[in-house]
Design an enzyme around this catalytic site. Structure first.
Site, PDB file in Angstrom:
ATOM      1  N   ASP A 175      94.490  33.021   7.629  1.00 41.22           N
ATOM      2  CA  ASP A 175      94.105  34.434   7.584  1.00 41.22           C
ATOM      3  C   ASP A 175      93.634  34.820   8.979  1.00 41.22           C
ATOM      4  OD1 ASP A 175      91.935  32.602   7.111  1.00 41.22           O
ATOM      5  OD2 ASP A 175      90.636  34.338   6.778  1.00 41.22           O
TER       6      ASP A 175
ATOM      7  N   GLU B   1      89.161  32.192   5.513  1.00 44.59           N
ATOM      8  CA  GLU B   1      88.102  31.739   6.421  1.00 44.59           C
ATOM      9  C   GLU B   1      87.328  32.895   7.019  1.00 44.59           C
ATOM     10  OE1 GLU B   1      86.125  30.475  10.164  1.00 44.59           O
ATOM     11  OE2 GLU B   1      87.705  31.964   9.948  1.00 44.59           O
TER      12      GLU B   1
ATOM     13  N   HIS C 253      89.296  37.167  17.735  1.00 45.29           N
ATOM     14  CA  HIS C 253      88.662  38.320  17.069  1.00 45.29           C
ATOM     15  C   HIS C 253      88.731  39.597  17.913  1.00 45.29           C
ATOM     16  CE1 HIS C 253      85.989  35.856  14.096  1.00 45.29           C
ATOM     17  NE2 HIS C 253      87.150  35.264  14.336  1.00 45.29           N
TER      18      HIS C 253
END
Ligand SMILES: Cn1cncc1C[C@H](NC(=O)CCN)C(=O)O
Ligand SMILES: [Zn+2]
Ligand SMILES: [Zn+2]
Length: 491
Positions: A117, A182, A461
């Site tokens: 993910d 996760e 991220h």
């Protein structure tokens, strides 16, 4: 004669090389990151709780299961049921893959943990290219999930595939545990690990995680510790409906003023946490440990410039690293119910929820910290003599993790790094948290190692996440070299 680095060795050429030469040339099996392109194209976002994204994760797990079966692994796709969200929505949890390849009692069994993910990404957020189309620019492969964590999962698969392509015996038994939740807190992974302790994990000797980054753009690293995290909400409530500050201002204890004062009393301007007793169980700093920070190659000026921060709280490399890795820190994340939009609304919010968390280090204890935090906030609040109601909740508690760097697999990984990169790795820790590491260590009771492949500037991220082509290729080789070393040392 050593073949030149950078030259593409075809499979036939590769077969003619000896072991040492093989690690000096790029490998055809990972030269064209086709599978990575295919995987990045799947928008397996686990953060946005929408049926569409869940479907994408299911699709991702299916494709990965197929890939592992193609490798010859026996794959179990474990149904994890459904999840009830705070807003009442019911969403299916993607399956967790348990896969195994090889079951030779003479070989060690190495289990790789990874997740497929990803964080959300939108072109408008400031990506230079479409986040879900893998694009190569100057040797950098841009795309969401390229480094976190699709690239490293594929690198492990590439390593196994390389042995097969060369018709060579894989020196270790391989297991995989691959999840798809996760980024959303590894929903129900803990239970599965506990449940599979005496079955899937019974013969696992080593667990490897490759879900962090180096501390450098060039120099490889091994990670031997991560901080934990304890997350709190602080609710201050007067009533359900907001007030007009003209008609109520001056006669109320305002919830926001209470909350701001509570949050403002947590940490001082030098980063020192003000909660009494919080540092009591922090491991004392030994001379030996102190020396380890001196040897780490970090250019502070460059680090500061890259972060676009005017000045950090500390001005030596050693202090910076220690405050990221071996001391706790307290961060204030946000306030629900605050009037945060632009404009000048004359409102008094009637109920606000502050959020903060404390990164935990050895040997802090979650329930001790929980008690200290709650007591401190209640004391501060009672000094204010406010008529509002205070509620402090701990919403997440993850232990810090620390490895023994003298474990066989750490030594094997150091040797593998030397083979592939020609240097000794930085031995580093990570200030952020991989919750499953401590669970593996406690439940399976086997050595856990973090062997990162990505460079410090990969931007996990963030916008324009990437993995260098170099890291992807050498990383695949690194895993293969690791199999050889750990097998040699295990026997
Ligand atoms: C969700 N969460 C809340 N508390 C801790 C976490 C995990 C999160 N993990 C990462 O970012 C992985 C880094 N490679 C973090 O450390 O914040
Ligand atoms: Zn990750
Ligand atoms: Zn992540």
């Amino acid at each position: 004669e050593k073949p030149k680095e950078g030259r593409l060795a075809g499979l036939t050429t590769l077969k003619t090389l000896n072991k040492k030469q093989r690690f000096a040339v790029p490998w055809p099996i990972c030269m064209t990151p086709e599978s990575l392109k295919e995987w990045v194209a799947i928008e397996s976002d686990s953060i946005q709780p929408l049926p569409h994204f869940r479907q994408e994760i299911f699709k991702m797990m299916d494709i990965a299961a197929d890939k592992l079966r193609h490798l010859g692994a026996a794959v179990d796709s474990i149904d994890m049921g459904h999840q009830e969200l705070p807003d009442g929505q019911n969403l299916p949890i993607p399956p967790i893959l348990l896969a195994e390849l090889g079951n030779d009692p003479k070989k060690p069994t190495v289990c790789f943990y990874g997740h497929l993910d990803v964080q959300p990404a939108k072109k408008e957020d400031g990506w230079h290219t479409d986040p879900f189309t893998l694009v190569e620019v100057d040797g950098k492969l841009y795309g969401r999930g390229a480094t976190d964590n699709k690239g490293p999962v594929l690198a492990w698969i590439n390593a196994v595939g390389a042995f097969q392509a060369l018709n060579q015996d894989i020196p270790v038994n391989i297991k995989f545990i691959i999840e798809g939740m996760e980024e959303a807190g590894s929903v129900s992974l803990d239970e599965l690990v506990k449940r599979e302790k005496d079955r899937f994990f019974s013969n696992v000797d080593y667990i490897v995680i490759s879900d962090n980054l180096w501390i450098s753009k060039k120099k490889p690293a091994l990670i031997y510790g991560t901080r934990g995290n304890i997350y709190f909400t602080v609710e201050v409530k007067c009533r359900d409906q907001d007030f007009h500050s003209g008609t109520f201002g001056g006669i109320l204890n305002e919830p926001m003023a209470d909350l701001v004062s509570l949050l403002g009393s947590l940490v001082d301007s030098s980063g020192h946490i003000l909660i009494p007793g919080i540092y009591d169980n922090v491991a004392p700093l030994s001379e030996e440990e102190k020396k380890m920070y001196e040897t780490i190659d970090l250019n502070l000026e460059e680090y500061q410039n890259n972060s676009q921060v005017e000045r950090f709280l500390f001005d030596t490399k050693e202090e910076i690293l220690m405050h990221l890795w071996r001391y706790p820190s307290l961060s204030i994340h946000g306030i629900e119910g605050a009037f945060h939009e632009p404009g000048a609304k004359t409102v008094i919010p009637a109920q606000v929820i502050g959020k903060f968390s404390i990164r935990l280090v050895p040997y802090m204890n979650i329930s001790v910290v929980e008690t200290q935090v709650k007591k401190y906030l209640e004391d501060i609040f009672s000094q204010r003599n406010s008529s509002n109601k205070l509620k402090v909740n701990m919403t997440l508690g993850v232990h810090p993790w620390i490895a023994n760097i003298h474990d066989i697999q750490y030594i094997a990984a150091r040797r593998a790094i030397k083979t592939v990169f020609g240097v000794d790795p930085d031995m580093i820790r990570d200030g952020s948290t991989i919750p499953i590491a401590k669970t593996f260590q406690d439940i399976i009771q086997k050595s856990v190692m973090m062997l990162p492949l990505g460079a410090v500037d990969d931007g996990e991220h963030s916008q324009n996440e990437k993995i260098n082509r170099y890291n992807y290729i050498e990383g695949s080789k690194l895993f293969a070299a690791f199999f050889l070393e750990v097998a040699k040392m295990h026997s």
